[in-house]
Design a protein around this motif. Structure first.
Motif, PDB file in Angstrom:
ATOM      1  N   GLU A 125       0.783  -1.440   0.083  1.00 36.07           N
ATOM      2  CA  GLU A 125      -0.015  -0.035   0.050  1.00 36.07           C
ATOM      3  C   GLU A 125       0.708   1.268   0.083  1.00 36.07           C
ATOM      4  OE1 GLU A 125      -3.138   0.167  -0.189  1.00 36.07           O
ATOM      5  OE2 GLU A 125      -4.480  -1.333   0.748  1.00 36.07           O
ATOM      6  N   LYS A 126       2.023   1.066   0.721  1.00 31.87           N
ATOM      7  CA  LYS A 126       2.993   2.336   0.966  1.00 31.87           C
ATOM      8  C   LYS A 126       3.476   2.701  -0.315  1.00 31.87           C
ATOM      9  CE  LYS A 126       2.576   3.348   5.471  1.00 31.87           C
ATOM     10  NZ  LYS A 126       1.669   4.630   5.542  1.00 31.87           N
ATOM     11  N   LEU A 127       4.038   1.648  -0.910  1.00 32.08           N
ATOM     12  CA  LEU A 127       4.723   1.623  -2.316  1.00 32.08           C
ATOM     13  C   LEU A 127       3.775   2.146  -3.598  1.00 32.08           C
ATOM     14  CD1 LEU A 127       7.252  -1.490  -2.205  1.00 32.08           C
ATOM     15  CD2 LEU A 127       7.658   0.929  -1.367  1.00 32.08           C
ATOM     16  N   ALA A 128       2.653   1.413  -3.465  1.00 34.15           N
ATOM     17  CA  ALA A 128       1.759   1.941  -4.474  1.00 34.15           C
ATOM     18  C   ALA A 128       1.339   3.471  -4.295  1.00 34.15           C
ATOM     19  CB  ALA A 128       0.446   1.328  -4.146  1.00 34.15           C
ATOM     20  N   GLY A 129       1.244   4.099  -3.172  1.00 36.58           N
ATOM     21  CA  GLY A 129       1.225   5.436  -3.032  1.00 36.58           C
ATOM     22  C   GLY A 129       2.416   6.291  -3.319  1.00 36.58           C
ATOM     23  N   GLN A 130       3.665   5.871  -3.122  1.00 34.74           N
ATOM     24  CA  GLN A 130       4.679   6.446  -3.577  1.00 34.74           C
ATOM     25  C   GLN A 130       5.908   5.648  -3.841  1.00 34.74           C
ATOM     26  OE1 GLN A 130       6.380   8.684  -0.434  1.00 34.74           O
ATOM     27  NE2 GLN A 130       8.358   9.330  -1.643  1.00 34.74           N
ATOM     28  N   ARG A 131       5.934   5.456  -5.111  1.00 35.26           N
ATOM     29  CA  ARG A 131       7.157   4.532  -5.902  1.00 35.26           C
ATOM     30  C   ARG A 131       8.513   5.059  -5.344  1.00 35.26           C
ATOM     31  NH1 ARG A 131       3.106   2.328  -7.758  1.00 35.26           N
ATOM     32  NH2 ARG A 131       2.919   0.980  -9.615  1.00 35.26           N
ATOM     33  N   PRO A 132       9.549   4.078  -5.418  1.00 39.20           N
ATOM     34  CA  PRO A 132      10.642   4.246  -5.015  1.00 39.20           C
ATOM     35  C   PRO A 132      11.492   5.067  -6.039  1.00 39.20           C
ATOM     36  CG  PRO A 132      10.655   1.912  -5.854  1.00 39.20           C
ATOM     37  CD  PRO A 132       9.349   2.499  -5.736  1.00 39.20           C
ATOM     38  N   GLU A 133      12.212   6.002  -5.562  1.00 44.46           N
ATOM     39  CA  GLU A 133      13.009   7.076  -6.600  1.00 44.46           C
ATOM     40  C   GLU A 133      13.981   6.112  -7.447  1.00 44.46           C
ATOM     41  OE1 GLU A 133      13.158  10.462  -6.989  1.00 44.46           O
ATOM     42  OE2 GLU A 133      11.041  10.154  -5.765  1.00 44.46           O
ATOM     43  N   LYS A 134      14.643   5.037  -7.014  1.00 46.38           N
ATOM     44  CA  LYS A 134      15.561   4.324  -7.857  1.00 46.38           C
ATOM     45  C   LYS A 134      15.373   2.889  -7.637  1.00 46.38           C
ATOM     46  CE  LYS A 134      19.380   4.851  -4.168  1.00 46.38           C
ATOM     47  NZ  LYS A 134      20.432   5.392  -4.111  1.00 46.38           N
ATOM     48  N   GLY A 135      15.937   2.115  -8.615  1.00 51.53           N
ATOM     49  CA  GLY A 135      15.906   0.712  -8.241  1.00 51.53           C
ATOM     50  C   GLY A 135      14.511  -0.076  -8.468  1.00 51.53           C
ATOM     51  N   GLU A 136      14.452  -1.164  -7.708  1.00 51.40           N
ATOM     52  CA  GLU A 136      13.221  -2.005  -7.593  1.00 51.40           C
ATOM     53  C   GLU A 136      13.003  -2.256  -6.339  1.00 51.40           C
ATOM     54  OE1 GLU A 136      12.994  -3.670 -12.044  1.00 51.40           O
ATOM     55  OE2 GLU A 136      13.435  -5.036 -10.520  1.00 51.40           O
ATOM     56  N   ILE A 385      13.008   1.074   5.958  1.00 53.47           N
ATOM     57  CA  ILE A 385      14.362   0.359   5.071  1.00 53.47           C
ATOM     58  C   ILE A 385      14.151   0.531   3.684  1.00 53.47           C
ATOM     59  CG2 ILE A 385      15.406  -1.896   4.937  1.00 53.47           C
ATOM     60  CD1 ILE A 385      14.519  -2.697   7.664  1.00 53.47           C
ATOM     61  N   ALA A 386      13.025   0.282   3.276  1.00 44.23           N
ATOM     62  CA  ALA A 386      12.990   0.363   1.565  1.00 44.23           C
ATOM     63  C   ALA A 386      13.388   1.663   1.421  1.00 44.23           C
ATOM     64  CB  ALA A 386      11.506   0.097   1.245  1.00 44.23           C
ATOM     65  N   ARG A 387      13.043   2.784   2.008  1.00 43.91           N
ATOM     66  CA  ARG A 387      13.186   4.164   1.502  1.00 43.91           C
ATOM     67  C   ARG A 387      14.716   4.417   1.638  1.00 43.91           C
ATOM     68  NH1 ARG A 387       8.648   4.792  -1.438  1.00 43.91           N
ATOM     69  NH2 ARG A 387       6.760   4.905   0.002  1.00 43.91           N
ATOM     70  N   LYS A 388      15.206   3.771   2.657  1.00 43.43           N
ATOM     71  CA  LYS A 388      16.865   4.282   2.746  1.00 43.43           C
ATOM     72  C   LYS A 388      17.579   3.717   1.618  1.00 43.43           C
ATOM     73  CE  LYS A 388      18.695   4.536   6.747  1.00 43.43           C
ATOM     74  NZ  LYS A 388      19.259   4.471   8.270  1.00 43.43           N
ATOM     75  N   ILE A 389      16.968   2.500   1.205  1.00 42.73           N
ATOM     76  CA  ILE A 389      18.012   1.910   0.287  1.00 42.73           C
ATOM     77  C   ILE A 389      17.450   2.472  -1.210  1.00 42.73           C
ATOM     78  CG2 ILE A 389      18.480  -0.076  -0.770  1.00 42.73           C
ATOM     79  CD1 ILE A 389      17.958  -1.611   1.700  1.00 42.73           C
ATOM     80  N   ASN A 390      16.333   2.510  -1.481  1.00 43.93           N
ATOM     81  CA  ASN A 390      15.782   2.883  -2.865  1.00 43.93           C
ATOM     82  C   ASN A 390      15.263   4.398  -2.990  1.00 43.93           C
ATOM     83  OD1 ASN A 390      15.493  -0.356  -2.307  1.00 43.93           O
ATOM     84  ND2 ASN A 390      15.431  -0.084  -4.657  1.00 43.93           N
ATOM     85  N   GLN A 391      15.392   5.337  -2.085  1.00 39.43           N
ATOM     86  CA  GLN A 391      15.023   6.600  -2.350  1.00 39.43           C
ATOM     87  C   GLN A 391      16.074   7.369  -2.948  1.00 39.43           C
ATOM     88  OE1 GLN A 391      12.274   7.031  -1.923  1.00 39.43           O
ATOM     89  NE2 GLN A 391      11.182   8.975  -1.348  1.00 39.43           N
TER      90      GLN A 391
END
Length: 391
Positions: A125-136, A385-391
């Motif tokens: 749900e969080k990722l659908a609202g805001q995709r990562p900036e980089k990577g997957e 964690i996801a934002r830290k790596i892929n933001q």
């Protein structure tokens, strides 16, 4: 009319509460319809339906069985980060009495995989609202964790190359630890283990003339005495536990001609686990030959050591501290095993625990039930964690 700032804040909080309630409802629905390892088709369908509204960039179905992977892509190239949950329940009758009690006789979500799934759905749900900036970002729902088969099937599936991660993360709820406390360990988090069954075949004879046959009783007695002592020759923790033994049948006129011995073998170090297995095989061969028996060895429920990668640990643990979580650094690894260990043996991975309450029934107990309060905690940490790596 433009809403005031406090009104906007209230609307945001209401929306967050709605999402959380949906996740709790999903968790309780999953709890009512548990499916054991290899039978998770309906569970996978429920997860697939939940994600359909999110519009992930790519969906992979039938991964290593009923496994699912949902991929959310960033705008630019970057690392691929994977978060895992488990689909399967246990073949145990639930004896607790929640309003959403299991409707399937003899099966229950008594390990918390229903809650783990809800957490990864919340991350979706969080990722659908805001995709990562980089990577997957890859959200993986793994089948057959309880039997130690699911991770291997996923890794061996050609489709896994599409989601092979630079980092993989997973959590497991832990009764006996304070609610919301994070339980961490660098290096080994949980033991590797494997089930071994030794079959010894000799020759039956009349019980009045045992010398005319070859009875495996003496060999099994020797193995029961010697095999549990083999870990003493290793440097680290290892354990051989006899779980079942059987010789012949209840026929008083017959001297047995076949016997079985089953063991669980575990260790904190993967290399030492492999060495211990080899030594057991050598001892079985030696004793069988001296007793003129034919032996066969089979394996099941194989779990690799869960080894936490230093870089992944730094990322996760710094995030935990930034969010102000209560953290307990456990001095010794857990003796139980987790199928996520195989992911950690194939690439950088990190497994940690999430306390589910000091008075919570233990995992696999018939009264266990995943605390819904943990869903929000798990989502918050995984997203950070996801934002830290892929933001």
């Amino acid at each position: 009319m433009v809403p005031k700032e406090n009104q906007v804040f209230t609307l945001v909080e209401i929306f967050k509460k709605m999402i959380l309630n949906q996740l709790i409802q999903l968790r309780q629905e999953l709890h009512q319809t548990p499916e054991i390892a290899g039978e998770e088709g309906n569970t996978a369908s429920k997860i697939l339906s939940f994600f359909s509204k999110m519009g992930p960039d790519e969906v992979i179905e039938n991964l290593g069985g009923f496994g699912l992977a949902f991929i959310f892509k960033g705008k630019t190239a970057g690392p691929r980060t994977l978060f895992r949950a488990e689909l399967d329940a246990l073949p145990i009758q639930e004896s607790g009495n929640p309003s959403y009690k299991s409707k399937i006789d003899g099966k229950g979500h008594l390990c918390g995989h229903d809650g783990h799934m809800a957490i990864i759905c919340g991350l979706g749900e969080k990722l659908a609202g805001q995709r990562p900036e980089k990577g997957e970002l890859v959200l993986l729902f793994q089948p057959a964790e309880e039997t130690g088969e699911g991770a291997r099937r996923i890794l061996e599936d050609p489709k896994f190359q599409r989601i092979k991660p630079d980092f993989a993360f997973a959590l497991h709820n832990l009764p006996g630890f304070p609610l919301h406390q994070l339980v961490i360990r660098k290096d080994t988090f949980a033991a590797g283990s494997i089930g071994m069954t030794i079959t010894l075949t000799g020759k039956t004879s009349h019980a009045a003339h045992p010398e005319a046959g070859i009875n495996p009783a003496n060999a099994i007695a020797q193995l029961i005495q010697t095999l549990p002592q083999l870990p003493e020759k290793l440097n680290g923790f290892a354990l051989v536990t006899v779980i079942h033994a059987e010789i012949g049948s209840l026929a008083f006129g017959t001297s047995a001609g076949r016997g079985y011995l089953s063991l669980t073998i575990r260790a904190f170090d993967q290399e030492e686990l492999d060495i211990l297995i080899q030594r057991i095989e050598e001892k079985v061969k030696s004793i069988s030959e001296s007793e003129k028996l034919i032996f066969e060895i089979s394996y099941r429920e194989e779990f690799a050591v869960s080894q936490n990668d230093p870089e992944a640990a730094t990322i996760a643990e710094s995030t935990m501290k930034e969010l102000g979580f209560d953290i307990y650094d456990k001095p010794e690894p857990f003796r139980w095993s987790e199928d996520f260990g195989l992911f950690s043996q194939s690439g950088p991975a990190y497994l940690f625990g999430l306390g589910s309450g000091e008075n919570c029934p233990q995992l696999h107990e018939p009264t266990y039930d995943f605390p819904d309060e943990l869903i929000e905690t798990g989502v918050k940490l995984f997203e950070a964690i996801a934002r830290k790596i892929n933001q």
